[in-house]
Design a protein around this motif. Structure first.
Motif, PDB file in Angstrom:
ATOM      1  N   ALA A  96     -17.765   1.106  21.674  1.00  0.00           N
ATOM      2  CA  ALA A  96     -18.858   0.232  22.116  1.00  0.00           C
ATOM      3  C   ALA A  96     -18.372  -1.144  22.524  1.00  0.00           C
ATOM      4  N   SER A  97     -17.096  -1.446  22.227  1.00  0.00           N
ATOM      5  CA  SER A  97     -16.564  -2.774  22.553  1.00  0.00           C
ATOM      6  C   SER A  97     -15.064  -2.667  22.782  1.00  0.00           C
ATOM      7  N   VAL A  98     -14.505  -3.701  23.385  1.00  0.00           N
ATOM      8  CA  VAL A  98     -13.059  -3.738  23.596  1.00  0.00           C
ATOM      9  C   VAL A  98     -12.337  -3.757  22.252  1.00  0.00           C
ATOM     10  N   PHE A  99     -12.900  -4.462  21.264  1.00  0.00           N
ATOM     11  CA  PHE A  99     -12.265  -4.514  19.942  1.00  0.00           C
ATOM     12  C   PHE A  99     -12.127  -3.111  19.361  1.00  0.00           C
ATOM     13  N   VAL A 100     -13.209  -2.334  19.362  1.00  0.00           N
ATOM     14  CA  VAL A 100     -13.152  -0.981  18.807  1.00  0.00           C
ATOM     15  C   VAL A 100     -12.177  -0.128  19.610  1.00  0.00           C
ATOM     16  N   ALA A 101     -12.226  -0.242  20.923  1.00  0.00           N
ATOM     17  CA  ALA A 101     -11.349   0.566  21.779  1.00  0.00           C
ATOM     18  C   ALA A 101      -9.884   0.291  21.502  1.00  0.00           C
ATOM     19  N   THR A 102      -9.525  -0.984  21.397  1.00  0.00           N
ATOM     20  CA  THR A 102      -8.123  -1.343  21.200  1.00  0.00           C
ATOM     21  C   THR A 102      -7.692  -1.172  19.752  1.00  0.00           C
ATOM     22  N   PHE A 103      -8.652  -1.194  18.811  1.00  0.00           N
ATOM     23  CA  PHE A 103      -8.291  -0.988  17.409  1.00  0.00           C
ATOM     24  C   PHE A 103      -8.092   0.487  17.101  1.00  0.00           C
ATOM     25  N   MET A 104      -8.791   1.350  17.836  1.00  0.00           N
ATOM     26  CA  MET A 104      -8.687   2.792  17.613  1.00  0.00           C
ATOM     27  C   MET A 104      -7.535   3.367  18.426  1.00  0.00           C
ATOM     28  N   GLY A 105      -6.335   2.946  18.155  1.00  0.00           N
ATOM     29  CA  GLY A 105      -5.175   3.488  18.841  1.00  0.00           C
ATOM     30  C   GLY A 105      -4.719   2.628  20.005  1.00  0.00           C
ATOM     31  N   GLU A 106      -3.631   3.056  20.647  1.00  0.00           N
ATOM     32  CA  GLU A 106      -3.067   2.324  21.775  1.00  0.00           C
ATOM     33  C   GLU A 106      -4.051   2.304  22.942  1.00  0.00           C
ATOM     34  N   ALA A 107      -4.158   1.160  23.598  1.00  0.00           N
ATOM     35  CA  ALA A 107      -5.047   1.061  24.755  1.00  0.00           C
ATOM     36  C   ALA A 107      -4.636  -0.111  25.627  1.00  0.00           C
ATOM     37  N   ASN A 108      -4.710   0.079  26.925  1.00  0.00           N
ATOM     38  CA  ASN A 108      -4.522  -1.013  27.885  1.00  0.00           C
ATOM     39  C   ASN A 108      -5.877  -1.654  28.146  1.00  0.00           C
ATOM     40  N   HIS A 109      -5.884  -2.959  28.312  1.00  0.00           N
ATOM     41  CA  HIS A 109      -7.130  -3.677  28.578  1.00  0.00           C
ATOM     42  C   HIS A 109      -6.934  -4.564  29.794  1.00  0.00           C
ATOM     43  N   VAL A 110      -7.668  -4.259  30.860  1.00  0.00           N
ATOM     44  CA  VAL A 110      -7.594  -5.066  32.083  1.00  0.00           C
ATOM     45  C   VAL A 110      -9.010  -5.383  32.555  1.00  0.00           C
ATOM     46  N   ARG A 111      -9.131  -6.444  33.327  1.00  0.00           N
ATOM     47  CA  ARG A 111     -10.427  -6.843  33.879  1.00  0.00           C
ATOM     48  C   ARG A 111     -10.638  -6.168  35.225  1.00  0.00           C
ATOM     49  N   ALA A 112     -11.861  -5.776  35.467  1.00  0.00           N
ATOM     50  CA  ALA A 112     -12.193  -5.116  36.732  1.00  0.00           C
ATOM     51  C   ALA A 112     -13.646  -5.441  37.073  1.00  0.00           C
ATOM     52  N   ALA A 113     -14.171  -4.784  38.108  1.00  0.00           N
ATOM     53  CA  ALA A 113     -15.570  -4.998  38.495  1.00  0.00           C
ATOM     54  C   ALA A 113     -16.155  -3.692  39.007  1.00  0.00           C
ATOM     55  N   VAL A 114     -17.389  -3.407  38.589  1.00  0.00           N
ATOM     56  CA  VAL A 114     -18.110  -2.259  39.121  1.00  0.00           C
ATOM     57  C   VAL A 114     -18.776  -2.695  40.418  1.00  0.00           C
ATOM     58  N   GLU A 115     -18.388  -2.052  41.522  1.00  0.00           N
ATOM     59  CA  GLU A 115     -18.922  -2.415  42.826  1.00  0.00           C
ATOM     60  C   GLU A 115     -20.255  -1.718  43.090  1.00  0.00           C
ATOM     61  N   SER A 116     -20.328  -0.428  42.727  1.00  0.00           N
ATOM     62  CA  SER A 116     -21.555   0.331  42.968  1.00  0.00           C
ATOM     63  C   SER A 116     -21.601   1.529  42.043  1.00  0.00           C
ATOM     64  N   ILE A 117     -22.815   2.094  41.915  1.00  0.00           N
ATOM     65  CA  ILE A 117     -23.038   3.283  41.090  1.00  0.00           C
ATOM     66  C   ILE A 117     -23.610   4.387  41.967  1.00  0.00           C
ATOM     67  N   ASP A 118     -23.038   5.586  41.858  1.00  0.00           N
ATOM     68  CA  ASP A 118     -23.547   6.735  42.600  1.00  0.00           C
ATOM     69  C   ASP A 118     -23.593   7.914  41.631  1.00  0.00           C
ATOM     70  N   GLY A 119     -24.798   8.201  41.120  1.00  0.00           N
ATOM     71  CA  GLY A 119     -24.915   9.253  40.113  1.00  0.00           C
ATOM     72  C   GLY A 119     -24.151   8.873  38.867  1.00  0.00           C
ATOM     73  N   PRO A 120     -23.298   9.777  38.355  1.00  0.00           N
ATOM     74  CA  PRO A 120     -22.538   9.469  37.144  1.00  0.00           C
ATOM     75  C   PRO A 120     -21.268   8.653  37.405  1.00  0.00           C
ATOM     76  N   THR A 121     -20.996   8.373  38.695  1.00  0.00           N
ATOM     77  CA  THR A 121     -19.726   7.750  39.069  1.00  0.00           C
ATOM     78  C   THR A 121     -19.896   6.297  39.479  1.00  0.00           C
ATOM     79  N   ALA A 122     -18.956   5.482  39.022  1.00  0.00           N
ATOM     80  CA  ALA A 122     -18.912   4.073  39.418  1.00  0.00           C
ATOM     81  C   ALA A 122     -17.714   3.853  40.328  1.00  0.00           C
ATOM     82  N   THR A 123     -17.902   3.052  41.367  1.00  0.00           N
ATOM     83  CA  THR A 123     -16.767   2.587  42.165  1.00  0.00           C
ATOM     84  C   THR A 123     -16.290   1.295  41.532  1.00  0.00           C
ATOM     85  N   VAL A 124     -15.066   1.330  41.012  1.00  0.00           N
ATOM     86  CA  VAL A 124     -14.519   0.199  40.255  1.00  0.00           C
ATOM     87  C   VAL A 124     -13.393  -0.441  41.062  1.00  0.00           C
ATOM     88  N   VAL A 125     -13.473  -1.752  41.229  1.00  0.00           N
ATOM     89  CA  VAL A 125     -12.429  -2.493  41.936  1.00  0.00           C
ATOM     90  C   VAL A 125     -11.463  -3.063  40.908  1.00  0.00           C
TER      91      VAL A 125
END
Length: 354
Positions: A234-263
């Motif tokens: 539910a959060s970056v803290f939980v994601a990175t605490f539950m094992g190895e994880a990369n964390h980068v910033r991005a942006a959701v450009e649009s949503i089409d059904g279940p899929t997001a176009t992420v820049v």
């Protein structure tokens, strides 16, 4: 003759339970239900409140807020000795001058059991943890793993409704920790015990738990099954605490059904949107979800490649930063400086809205 143990797991219910020391809040008021016969792990960094919460369940700390129920009975004001709860401490706390059998029987003898009956139950408890015939030894003649089992037997012999573990494996080496956590899990499932288990080790929590409660800053950050917390944090803290994880910033450009176009760093990726909306997002990527592929969507340069026997560890430079990846292609390792294309397995990528 040994006397059989009578064990059953009770529900533990915390209603608004909290703990303050003067002006310092150790645990903010919280609600939590631990179902009977399950193993629930309290996981979090040092100082998050997990051990204080465990000690309140044990009766070693008095709650300053809320009510605590075990098996439907309000035990909020009961002392530790009247809660039918046993605790296995990090240090094991065995008496060095007593035999293993006397260590295990100590609690029963102290509560008024005849020594013969107490020893019979202690023998049964030792057999339950795989130490039949070890009763005459001293703790100093036992290995670390065996001492840990003695501590578990001493807790089981009291036939508790709830068994509590406070960092029980921290004194053992890595290989022994792995085998002991499997033994604890197998024992819990075989006996149908309710177990509350405190650790800061994510792998340990994933391996033994029916449910994990991740704590941060004296409150619950997220609770769920190991799979839920790993794949749907539910959060970056939980994601990175539950094992190895990369964390980068991005942006959701649009949503089409279940899929997001992420820049991401000027490149566009098609990923499951997981409930996010257009706008800035945190992108959490598991190392095992990154693959080198000619059909990948993300251009990268190999900055480091480390041979680890069963796999290769990579660091890739991308426009948005650096990614750590675990690759199975140990027979065809890429060299530092090599340009590659990366594909991301959707199940290992999580979008988290800030």
């Amino acid at each position: 003759m040994t006397l059989p143990l009578k064990l059953s797991g009770a529900e533990v219910r915390l209603n608004g339970i909290g703990k303050r020391y003067g002006q310092v809040t150790a645990v903010k008021p919280l609600d939590l239900v631990i179902e009977g016969g399950t193993l629930v792990t309290l996981l979090g960094p040092s100082g998050c409140g997990k051990t204080t919460l465990l000690r309140m369940i044990a009766g070693l700390e008095q709650a300053t807020d809320g009510r605590l129920f075990i098996g439907g009975k309000d035990v909020t004001l009961l002392p530790a000795g009247e809660r039918n709860v046993s605790m296995v401490f990090q240090s094991y706390a065995l008496f060095p001058h007593m035999s293993v059998l006397d260590n295990v029987a100590y609690g029963l003898v102290s509560s008024g059991f005849k020594k013969r009956d107490a020893h019979a139950k202690a023998e049964s408890a030792l057999e339950t943890v795989g130490l039949k015939g070890f009763g005459t030894r001293l703790p100093s003649e036992m290995s670390g793993g065996q001492q840990q089992r003695v501590a578990v037997a001493r807790a089981l012999v009291l036939e508790p409704e709830v068994l509590l573990f406070d960092e029980p494996l921290s004194n053992l080496d890595a290989r022994l920790r792995r085998s002991m956590r499997e033994e604890i899990r197998a024992l819990q499932q075989r006996l149908g015990l309710t177990v509350v288990y405190v650790t800061h080790d994510q792998a340990e929590a994933l391996a033994v738990s029916d449910k994990i409660v991740v704590m941060r800053n004296a409150e619950i950050a997220q609770a769920g099954t190991p799979e839920e917390l790993y794949t749907q944090p539910a959060s970056v803290f939980v994601a990175t605490f539950m094992g190895e994880a990369n964390h980068v910033r991005a942006a959701v450009e649009s949503i089409d059904g279940p899929t997001a176009t992420v820049v991401l760093g000027g490149e566009r990726l098609a990923l499951p949107h997981r409930g996010t909306k257009p706008g800035p997002v945190d992108l959490v990527i598991r190392p095992e979800a990154i693959r080198i592929s000619d059909s990948g969507q993300l251009s990268a340069r190999v900055s480091r490649a480390t041979y680890m026997g069963s796999h290769t560890e990579y660091y890739f430079s991308i426009a948005a930063g650096e990614l750590f990846a675990v690759g199975a292609d140990r027979l065809k390792r890429r060299a530092p400086g090599e340009q590659v294309m990366l594909a991301l397995d959707p199940e290992g990528v999580v979008l988290v809205q800030p």
